[in-house]
Enzyme design. Sequence first.
Site, mmCIF file in Angstrom:
data_model
loop_
_atom_site.group_PDB
_atom_site.id
_atom_site.type_symbol
_atom_site.label_atom_id
_atom_site.label_comp_id
_atom_site.label_asym_id
_atom_site.label_seq_id
_atom_site.Cartn_x
_atom_site.Cartn_y
_atom_site.Cartn_z
ATOM 1 N N ARG A 1 113.382 59.251 -24.087
ATOM 2 C CA ARG A 1 112.101 59.959 -24.134
ATOM 3 C C ARG A 1 111.908 61.083 -23.133
ATOM 4 O O ARG A 1 111.009 61.893 -23.283
ATOM 5 C CB ARG A 1 110.957 58.946 -23.986
ATOM 6 N N TYR B 1 114.275 37.254 -24.122
ATOM 7 C CA TYR B 1 113.437 38.019 -25.055
ATOM 8 C C TYR B 1 113.033 37.180 -26.261
ATOM 9 O O TYR B 1 111.906 37.238 -26.729
ATOM 10 C CB TYR B 1 114.172 39.269 -25.539
ATOM 11 N N ARG C 1 120.142 54.746 -20.439
ATOM 12 C CA ARG C 1 119.055 55.327 -21.252
ATOM 13 C C ARG C 1 119.104 56.849 -21.274
ATOM 14 O O ARG C 1 118.058 57.500 -21.337
ATOM 15 C CB ARG C 1 117.672 54.899 -20.735
ATOM 16 N N ARG D 1 111.895 61.557 -32.680
ATOM 17 C CA ARG D 1 111.176 60.274 -32.567
ATOM 18 C C ARG D 1 109.808 60.327 -33.246
ATOM 19 O O ARG D 1 109.345 59.330 -33.782
ATOM 20 C CB ARG D 1 111.057 59.919 -31.084
ATOM 21 N N ASP E 1 119.780 49.485 -29.375
ATOM 22 C CA ASP E 1 118.989 48.714 -28.421
ATOM 23 C C ASP E 1 119.569 47.310 -28.313
ATOM 24 O O ASP E 1 120.196 46.812 -29.251
ATOM 25 C CB ASP E 1 117.525 48.633 -28.849
HETATM 26 O O1 CP3 Z 1 121.327 54.117 -22.664
HETATM 27 C C1 CP3 Z 1 121.132 54.715 -23.735
HETATM 28 O O2 CP3 Z 1 120.778 55.910 -23.817
HETATM 29 C C2 CP3 Z 1 121.441 53.963 -25.002
HETATM 30 C C3 CP3 Z 1 120.382 53.331 -25.651
HETATM 31 C C4 CP3 Z 1 119.654 52.166 -25.049
HETATM 32 C C5 CP3 Z 1 118.296 51.917 -25.339
HETATM 33 N N1 CP3 Z 1 117.962 50.711 -24.819
HETATM 34 C C6 CP3 Z 1 117.424 52.834 -26.089
HETATM 35 C C7 CP3 Z 1 115.976 52.675 -25.998
HETATM 36 C C8 CP3 Z 1 120.130 51.079 -24.281
HETATM 37 C C9 CP3 Z 1 121.475 50.863 -23.635
HETATM 38 C C10 CP3 Z 1 119.033 50.173 -24.156
HETATM 39 C C11 CP3 Z 1 119.156 48.876 -23.462
HETATM 40 C C12 CP3 Z 1 117.976 48.024 -23.334
HETATM 41 N N2 CP3 Z 1 116.953 47.863 -24.210
HETATM 42 C C13 CP3 Z 1 117.777 47.119 -22.271
HETATM 43 C C14 CP3 Z 1 118.734 46.874 -21.118
HETATM 44 C C15 CP3 Z 1 118.666 47.905 -20.102
HETATM 45 C C16 CP3 Z 1 117.373 48.024 -19.356
HETATM 46 O O3 CP3 Z 1 116.814 49.107 -19.380
HETATM 47 O O4 CP3 Z 1 116.980 47.047 -18.751
HETATM 48 C C17 CP3 Z 1 116.571 46.456 -22.495
HETATM 49 C C18 CP3 Z 1 115.939 45.415 -21.595
HETATM 50 C C19 CP3 Z 1 116.062 46.922 -23.732
HETATM 51 C C20 CP3 Z 1 114.837 46.470 -24.425
HETATM 52 C C21 CP3 Z 1 113.907 47.594 -24.571
HETATM 53 N N3 CP3 Z 1 114.061 48.626 -25.459
HETATM 54 C C22 CP3 Z 1 112.699 47.831 -23.855
HETATM 55 C C23 CP3 Z 1 112.162 46.922 -22.754
HETATM 56 C C24 CP3 Z 1 112.154 49.008 -24.358
HETATM 57 C C25 CP3 Z 1 110.857 49.639 -24.000
HETATM 58 C C26 CP3 Z 1 110.953 50.148 -22.631
HETATM 59 C C27 CP3 Z 1 110.126 51.325 -22.377
HETATM 60 O O5 CP3 Z 1 110.511 52.018 -21.430
HETATM 61 O O6 CP3 Z 1 109.128 51.570 -23.081
HETATM 62 C C28 CP3 Z 1 113.040 49.513 -25.328
HETATM 63 C C29 CP3 Z 1 112.855 50.750 -26.084
HETATM 64 C C30 CP3 Z 1 113.935 51.765 -26.021
HETATM 65 N N4 CP3 Z 1 115.270 51.505 -26.018
HETATM 66 C C31 CP3 Z 1 113.745 53.178 -26.003
HETATM 67 C C32 CP3 Z 1 115.022 53.747 -26.003
HETATM 68 C C33 CP3 Z 1 115.357 55.206 -26.043
HETATM 69 C C34 CP3 Z 1 112.386 53.894 -26.058
HETATM 70 C C35 CP3 Z 1 111.854 53.705 -27.423
HETATM 71 C C36 CP3 Z 1 110.945 54.780 -27.874
HETATM 72 O O7 CP3 Z 1 111.403 55.886 -28.218
HETATM 73 O O8 CP3 Z 1 109.740 54.509 -27.976
#
Ligand code: CP3
Length: 342
Positions: free
Chosen positions: A29, A151, A25, A38, A74
Site C-alpha cells: 500500500r 489466526y 511487504r 487495489r 498472503d
Molecule cells: O512481502 C510482500 O510484499 C509479499 C506479500 C505479503 C503480504 N502479506 C501482502 C499483504 C506477505 C509476505 C505477507 C505476509 C503476512 N500476511 C504476514 C507475515 C508477515 C507480517 O507482516 O507479520 C501476516 C501476519 C499476514 C496477515 C495479514 N495480511 C495482515 C495482518 C494484513 C493486514 C495488515 C495491515 O497492515 O493492514 C494482511 C493484508 C496484506 N497482506 C496486505 C498486503 C499487501 C494489505 C492488504 C490491502 O491491500 O488492503
Amino acid sequence: MSTKDFLVRAARKEPVDRVPVWIMRQAGRYMKEYMAIRKNYEFMTLCRTPELAAEISMQPIDVIGMDAGIIFSDILVPVEAMGIKVTFEKDHGPKLHNPITNYDDVVALKIPEPDVDMPFVAESIKLFREKLDDKLPVLGFSGAPWTLAAYMIEGGGSRNYTKIKSLMFNDKKTFDLLMEKTTETVVKHLYAQIKAGTSMVQIFDTWAGCLAYDDYVKYAFPYEKEVITRLKKLTDVPVTLYINGCGNILEKMVETQADVLSIDWMVDLKDAKNRVGKKVALQGNMDPCCLYGSPESVKQKTLETLNKFGKETGYIFNLGHGILPDIPVENVKVMVDTVKNF
Ligand code: CP3
C-alpha cells in the site's frame, strides 16, 4: 557471479560483492502503483489472479530496485484453502469467518493439494519469473504452523492470543491435530512454490514472539523445525525463518536448521551476529518506523544498521517487520540505494 544468485549466495554465506536488499511487504500500500490496482479489486482476488499478482510483485522492482522479488500473496491463502473463509476489512486487517472452536472443526479442515486447491500460487510465480527475465531471484513464503494456527483460532489479529494459548494449555488433542494439519499444509505449500521456481523461501512465524521461552520451545519451535527438516530432504533452496520479538529465542531458532534468521529491530544486530555465530545468516533489521524520518536520517539509520553487521557475507538487509502503508516511497529508495552503495 550472476545477479540472480547473489542474494542466495549471501544466504549460504558464500562470497558476495555487496549486501543484498529486499523488504518485507515490498509490494503493497505504500506504493501508488499498488493502490491504483487495489481500488478495483478485493485483496484476496489479487492473490488469486496470477496476472495481477505478478504485476504487483514487479512494481517495487521497477520503481525502487530491490535485489529480489517476493511473490504477491498472503500467509492466509492456504488457510482459506483449508476451509476457513478469509476477508480483509478496510483498515481492520484479516477476518476469518469460521474460526476453529473445537476438535470437530479441526477434523473438518482439509489439507490442500497446491496444484488443485491453490494453482494460482505456482502460476503467479511462473508469470513473475517471466517478467523478471531470470535477472532476480523470486522468493516464496508461508506462515509457520503456529502463526497460522493462531489466526485460525483467534479469527484475526489478536492482542493477547488468549484463545490459542487456552487451547494449548487445555486441549492437547485438538492443538496437536491442528498443528499436524497446518504443518502438512505448510510443507506442501512451500514445496509447490519451490517447484514453480522460487530461489528461496521465508517462513513467517510472526506471532511466535509472544510465547514464553518454554512455550516457544514446546509449541512453535518443533513445527518450524519439522517444516524445515522436511523441506531440506526435498530441496536445497535456502530457508529463512522470521519471528517478530525473537531476541530471547535466537539461539533456539538456530536449531531449526534455517539458513537465514530474519530478526526484528528490537534485537541489536551486532549482538545477534555474535550470538548465532557462524552457523546461520541473518536478515533485517531496521525499524520500519525509521522510514518516517527525513531522507538524511533514513540514510544515517541504514548505514548504522549496515555497520552493525559489517561487510562480511551472510547478511541480507531488510526491515525488522513489514513496511507500513503510509511510508514515503522516496525514503524507501534512499534506504535501498544506501545499501547498494555500501
Ligand atoms: O512481502 C510482500 O510484499 C509479499 C506479500 C505479503 C503480504 N502479506 C501482502 C499483504 C506477505 C509476505 C505477507 C505476509 C503476512 N500476511 C504476514 C507475515 C508477515 C507480517 O507482516 O507479520 C501476516 C501476519 C499476514 C496477515 C495479514 N495480511 C495482515 C495482518 C494484513 C493486514 C495488515 C495491515 O497492515 O493492514 C494482511 C493484508 C496484506 N497482506 C496486505 C498486503 C499487501 C494489505 C492488504 C490491502 O491491500 O488492503
